[in-house]
Write an enzyme that holds these catalytic residues in place. Sequence first.
Site, mmCIF file in Angstrom:
data_model
loop_
_atom_site.group_PDB
_atom_site.id
_atom_site.type_symbol
_atom_site.label_atom_id
_atom_site.label_comp_id
_atom_site.label_asym_id
_atom_site.label_seq_id
_atom_site.Cartn_x
_atom_site.Cartn_y
_atom_site.Cartn_z
ATOM 1 N N PHE A 95 60.318 -48.184 81.963
ATOM 2 C CA PHE A 95 61.617 -48.827 81.765
ATOM 3 C C PHE A 95 61.446 -50.306 82.067
ATOM 4 C CE2 PHE A 95 65.510 -46.262 81.175
ATOM 5 C CZ PHE A 95 64.915 -45.031 80.975
ATOM 6 N N ASP A 148 59.411 -53.948 94.127
ATOM 7 C CA ASP A 148 58.180 -54.687 93.799
ATOM 8 C C ASP A 148 57.500 -55.183 95.068
ATOM 9 O OD1 ASP A 148 58.322 -54.443 91.016
ATOM 10 O OD2 ASP A 148 59.850 -56.014 90.926
ATOM 11 N N ASN A 177 67.758 -51.425 96.193
ATOM 12 C CA ASN A 177 68.425 -52.008 95.026
ATOM 13 C C ASN A 177 69.581 -51.103 94.602
ATOM 14 O OD1 ASN A 177 67.425 -49.994 93.047
ATOM 15 N ND2 ASN A 177 65.456 -50.823 93.695
ATOM 16 N N ILE A 184 53.235 -48.208 90.132
ATOM 17 C CA ILE A 184 53.027 -46.788 89.838
ATOM 18 C C ILE A 184 52.781 -46.580 88.337
ATOM 19 C CG2 ILE A 184 54.064 -44.486 89.996
ATOM 20 C CD1 ILE A 184 55.938 -45.708 92.193
ATOM 21 N N LYS A 222 64.470 -51.843 116.641
ATOM 22 C CA LYS A 222 65.480 -52.651 115.933
ATOM 23 C C LYS A 222 65.252 -54.146 116.197
ATOM 24 C CE LYS A 222 70.390 -53.422 115.567
ATOM 25 N NZ LYS A 222 71.675 -53.292 116.238
HETATM 26 O O1 PMT Z 1 69.581 -45.357 88.460
HETATM 27 P P1 PMT Z 1 70.727 -45.880 87.622
HETATM 28 O O2 PMT Z 1 71.847 -46.445 88.477
HETATM 29 O O3 PMT Z 1 71.213 -44.887 86.630
HETATM 30 O O4 PMT Z 1 70.182 -47.146 86.809
HETATM 31 C C1 PMT Z 1 69.210 -46.953 85.830
HETATM 32 C C2 PMT Z 1 68.114 -48.048 85.910
HETATM 33 C C3 PMT Z 1 68.731 -49.396 85.555
HETATM 34 C C4 PMT Z 1 67.519 -48.100 87.300
HETATM 35 C C5 PMT Z 1 67.022 -47.608 84.875
HETATM 36 O O5 PMT Z 1 67.590 -47.525 83.593
HETATM 37 C C6 PMT Z 1 65.874 -48.606 84.875
HETATM 38 O O6 PMT Z 1 65.884 -49.636 84.232
HETATM 39 N N1 PMT Z 1 64.814 -48.300 85.674
HETATM 40 C C7 PMT Z 1 63.675 -49.192 85.903
HETATM 41 C C8 PMT Z 1 64.067 -50.239 86.902
HETATM 42 C C9 PMT Z 1 62.921 -51.196 87.211
HETATM 43 O O7 PMT Z 1 62.396 -51.171 88.301
HETATM 44 O O8 PMT Z 1 62.562 -51.954 86.188
HETATM 45 P P2 PMT Z 1 61.380 -53.083 86.289
HETATM 46 O O9 PMT Z 1 61.525 -53.868 85.027
HETATM 47 O O10 PMT Z 1 61.475 -53.827 87.577
HETATM 48 O O11 PMT Z 1 60.064 -52.231 86.311
HETATM 49 C C10 PMT Z 1 59.367 -51.890 85.117
HETATM 50 C C11 PMT Z 1 58.768 -50.514 85.215
HETATM 51 O O12 PMT Z 1 57.749 -50.500 86.210
HETATM 52 C C12 PMT Z 1 59.744 -49.407 85.562
HETATM 53 O O13 PMT Z 1 59.445 -48.273 84.768
HETATM 54 C C13 PMT Z 1 59.460 -49.125 87.035
HETATM 55 O O14 PMT Z 1 59.712 -47.751 87.363
HETATM 56 C C14 PMT Z 1 57.974 -49.433 87.100
HETATM 57 N N2 PMT Z 1 57.492 -49.857 88.431
HETATM 58 C C15 PMT Z 1 57.898 -51.037 88.987
HETATM 59 C C16 PMT Z 1 57.374 -51.431 90.207
HETATM 60 C C17 PMT Z 1 56.421 -50.599 90.850
HETATM 61 N N3 PMT Z 1 55.905 -50.930 92.034
HETATM 62 N N4 PMT Z 1 56.027 -49.467 90.268
HETATM 63 C C18 PMT Z 1 56.535 -49.078 89.073
HETATM 64 O O15 PMT Z 1 56.174 -48.016 88.563
#
Ligand code: PMT
Length: 422
Positions: A345, A301, A232, A329, A311
């Site tokens: 986040f 995800d 991403n 996580i 390949k």
């Molecule tokens: O890295 P930059 O370019 O500075 O951009 C910053 C950012 C936009 C990446 C950052 O501010 C941000 O939003 N990070 C979280 C991105 C994300 O994956 O969001 P989500 O809404 O899809 O996931 C929610 C939360 O679950 C996040 O804290 C993520 O780390 C966590 N997660 C998601 C999937 C997974 N398998 N495990 C997780 O821990």
Amino acid sequence: MEEFNSTCHNGLFDKYSDMTVNKHILLGISGGIAAYKSAELVRLLRKQGVEVRVVMTQSAMQFVSPLTFQALSGNPVHSELLDADEENAMGHISLARWADLLIIAPATANTLAKFSHGLADDLLSTLYLAATCPVYVAPAMNQAMWNKAVTQENIAMLRRHGVSLIGPEPGDQACGETGFGRLSEPVDICRHLLQALDLEQASTTRCLQGMKVLISAGPTREPLDPVRYITNRSSGKMGYALADAALQAGAEVTLVSGPVNLPAPANIRLVKVETAAQMYGAVISRASDHGIYIGAAAVADYSPAVTEPEKIKKQAEQSTIILQKTRDILAAVAQLDKRPFTVGFAAETHDLEAYALDKLTRKNLDMIAANWVGQEQGGFDSEQNALQVFWKNGQKNLSMTDKKLLAEQLIALIAERLHQEQ
Ligand code: PMT
């Protein structure tokens, strides 16, 4: 004299008055409906003991009377480039030299265009050219004007010339449209300026002294074959800025990072990973040993169910990849018996608040910082970002600013919440 802020606390503005700090701010006001908000900015700065002089463009004076700013700043308002009375007293060169900092709020598209091209046809644009002090601009305009390529090019040019941006913010606009272009709140502009003048520190004071903080940053890469992967747009800037801010706040920091092009921060334990599964292992094995976990990484995800050892060759017109959910996580950290204060986040393209609140409850988090992604400004791979932070029974908006400053504000907020819950 009283000392300025000595904690990570953000609510400074009622504390100090009737003192001077021997700092001079020159406030330029250009013509927009948001000009009235600058009156509050003058009031807040004066309350902090800063001396303010105001320069207005001709169109700014159509929106708000100079008398308002004269009364609030306690100084005459300047508007004429060639003023016989002024040239011997506060002419444009002496005004520019007087200032420790020049801020334009609101800065219209026209003013930004003039600055970026070096035009000097009125007092404000001439002052900008004559200024040798740090320059800040707080833009305010219609969202389409802000998003127009030429405005963005002008902004990029001003940044290259060392000008710092405060805002603009997303939201409803006076013209009835919605998007980026609102002037940042005066209290936020004031805070940035105080920080720039070293009169306020956001979190650089030691509010996380002795704490162990674990942070994830950047994207993950999910391999399809030895040469291709799914990923991403995360650059890691937000997570790395948080790691730096936590370090400045006195914490011992471990940063689990996906692949990014950022220098490894000094004095931080850096754990490099590539896939979501590796990030899961790196975080879960360390989380119980930390007081705070901040999940800023953009973890995939889904990852390919199968990684081909060789390949994949181009054959059929269409091809299908079967994806499998990765382990969450963040949710797993929050379920640990010995869990850290867990901050997630949320990166959303729509219904930001609803999705953030859902993640806060469903993943059993202590706090969630939600940001818009997929927009022109903020979110992925940009220098700036804005956050709406939620916790049980509370919320706070951190307005659009450089990720480094934003990270300091988020760390300060985390420390505040953590100490309140203890
Ligand atoms: O890295 P930059 O370019 O500075 O951009 C910053 C950012 C936009 C990446 C950052 O501010 C941000 O939003 N990070 C979280 C991105 C994300 O994956 O969001 P989500 O809404 O899809 O996931 C929610 C939360 O679950 C996040 O804290 C993520 O780390 C966590 N997660 C998601 C999937 C997974 N398998 N495990 C997780 O821990």
